[in-house]
Write an enzyme that holds these catalytic residues in place. Structure first.
Site, short mmCIF file in Angstrom:
data_model
loop_
_atom_site.label_atom_id
_atom_site.label_comp_id
_atom_site.label_asym_id
_atom_site.label_seq_id
_atom_site.Cartn_x
_atom_site.Cartn_y
_atom_site.Cartn_z
N ASN A 24 0.84 -1.21 0.00
CA ASN A 24 0.00 0.00 0.00
C ASN A 24 0.87 1.25 0.00
O ASN A 24 0.36 2.36 0.01
CB ASN A 24 -0.91 0.02 1.23
CG ASN A 24 -2.05 -0.97 1.10
OD1 ASN A 24 -2.73 -1.01 0.09
ND2 ASN A 24 -2.24 -1.79 2.13
N ASN A 25 2.19 1.06 0.00
CA ASN A 25 3.13 2.17 0.04
C ASN A 25 3.34 2.70 -1.39
O ASN A 25 4.03 2.08 -2.20
CB ASN A 25 4.45 1.70 0.66
CG ASN A 25 5.44 2.82 0.84
OD1 ASN A 25 5.54 3.74 0.03
ND2 ASN A 25 6.22 2.73 1.90
N LYS A 74 6.95 3.30 -2.51
CA LYS A 74 7.65 2.04 -2.80
C LYS A 74 7.18 1.49 -4.14
O LYS A 74 7.98 1.03 -4.94
CB LYS A 74 7.34 1.02 -1.69
CG LYS A 74 8.24 -0.19 -1.70
CD LYS A 74 7.76 -1.30 -0.78
CE LYS A 74 7.86 -1.01 0.67
NZ LYS A 74 7.56 -2.22 1.49
N ASP A 110 9.56 -7.51 2.23
CA ASP A 110 9.68 -6.97 3.57
C ASP A 110 11.12 -6.52 3.70
O ASP A 110 12.04 -7.16 3.18
CB ASP A 110 9.31 -7.99 4.65
CG ASP A 110 8.97 -7.30 5.98
OD1 ASP A 110 8.67 -6.09 5.98
OD2 ASP A 110 9.01 -7.97 7.03
N TYR A 147 13.84 5.29 6.69
CA TYR A 147 15.11 5.65 7.33
C TYR A 147 16.12 6.27 6.37
O TYR A 147 17.27 6.50 6.75
CB TYR A 147 15.74 4.40 7.96
CG TYR A 147 14.96 3.81 9.11
CD1 TYR A 147 15.17 4.23 10.42
CD2 TYR A 147 14.02 2.81 8.89
CE1 TYR A 147 14.48 3.67 11.48
CE2 TYR A 147 13.31 2.25 9.93
CZ TYR A 147 13.53 2.68 11.23
OH TYR A 147 12.84 2.14 12.28
N ASP A 148 15.72 6.53 5.12
CA ASP A 148 16.66 7.04 4.11
C ASP A 148 17.50 8.25 4.57
O ASP A 148 18.69 8.32 4.27
CB ASP A 148 15.93 7.38 2.81
CG ASP A 148 15.51 6.14 2.03
OD1 ASP A 148 15.83 5.02 2.47
OD2 ASP A 148 14.87 6.29 0.98
N LYS A 183 19.96 5.81 -6.33
CA LYS A 183 19.62 4.97 -5.18
C LYS A 183 19.23 3.56 -5.62
O LYS A 183 19.66 2.57 -5.03
CB LYS A 183 18.49 5.62 -4.37
CG LYS A 183 18.05 4.78 -3.19
CD LYS A 183 16.81 5.35 -2.53
CE LYS A 183 16.22 4.36 -1.57
NZ LYS A 183 14.90 4.70 -1.10
N HIS A 200 19.17 -1.90 -1.27
CA HIS A 200 18.71 -3.24 -0.93
C HIS A 200 17.52 -3.65 -1.79
O HIS A 200 17.50 -4.73 -2.36
CB HIS A 200 18.34 -3.28 0.55
CG HIS A 200 17.48 -2.11 0.95
ND1 HIS A 200 17.96 -0.81 0.97
CD2 HIS A 200 16.18 -2.02 1.28
CE1 HIS A 200 16.98 0.01 1.32
NE2 HIS A 200 15.89 -0.70 1.51
N ARG A 201 16.53 -2.76 -1.89
CA ARG A 201 15.34 -3.07 -2.68
C ARG A 201 15.70 -3.14 -4.15
O ARG A 201 15.26 -4.03 -4.87
CB ARG A 201 14.24 -2.02 -2.44
CG ARG A 201 12.93 -2.39 -3.14
CD ARG A 201 11.77 -1.51 -2.72
NE ARG A 201 11.46 -1.69 -1.31
CZ ARG A 201 11.76 -0.82 -0.35
NH1 ARG A 201 12.35 0.32 -0.64
NH2 ARG A 201 11.45 -1.05 0.90
#
Length: 191
Positions: free
Chosen positions: A8-9, A12, A68, A150-151, A171, A176-177
């Site tokens: 729902n983000n 993201k 996650d 936390y960016d 980025k 990680h993503r």
């Protein structure tokens, strides 16, 4: 190919959409009329990613993936980890999460940390996991206005700026993503 991203983000979703090839039509939960709150009740990133992907596949019948992500800080024995989004409690508040983290690291010299993302892909009744890790450190104060979570307090190894100071293209190459999504994209392009 249509693929649901179980999130729902919106930030993201847009970040991931920019990384996928045009041949993949990314659908949001809203696009499939899923307004359910999928509780992340597992104690691992892998468990939560599977839980969310399985929920969408079983209830809505779509090929989908879920992720996650956790921020794992050495000096805090891997915390906040799987509880990163809710670190300062509910409702989720990124600013409060960062303040709690900075407070807990006050006076600590070891600020090494890593972001870790696990993606669970449910595709044609099979399940696949992909992981991305970005090592870095926690800054002493927030820097930058971009990104989310936390960016502003995370500076990746070998870089002089926080994730929140980088443009999304820069980025996505090292995050990680971004690394986990790249593994997902490579897999999808071969299958």
């Amino acid at each position: 190919m249509k693929l649901v991203f179980a999130t729902n983000n919106i930030k993201k979703l847009l970040e991931v959409q920019n990384m996928l090839p045009k041949s993949i039509e990314l659908l949001s939960l809203k696009d499939i009329n899923c307004f359910d709150e999928i509780d992340e009740t597992e104690t691992t990133l892998e468990g939560n990613a599977k839980l969310k992907a399985n929920y969408i596949s079983e209830k809505f019948g779509y090929n989908c993936f879920a992720d996650d992500t956790g921020l794992e800080v050495d000096a805090l024995d891997g915390k906040p980890g799987v509880y990163s989004a809710r670190y300062a409690g509910v409702p989720v508040n990124s600013e409060k999460n960062m303040q709690k983290l900075l407070s807990e690291l006050e006076g600590k010299s070891n600020r090494k940390a890593q972001f870790r993302t696990v993606i669970c892909l449910n595709l044609d009744n099979k399940q696949y996991l992909f992981q991305g890790i970005c090592k870095g450190k926690i800054l002493h104060e927030q820097k930058g206005e971009k990104g989310f979570g936390y960016d502003p307090v995370f500076k990746p190894e070998n870089y002089h700026e926080s994730f929140a100071e980088m443009n999304s293209e820069e980025k996505n190459k090292i995050s990680h993503r971004g690394l986990a999504i790249q593994k997902l994209v490579n897999f999808l392009s071969k299958n």
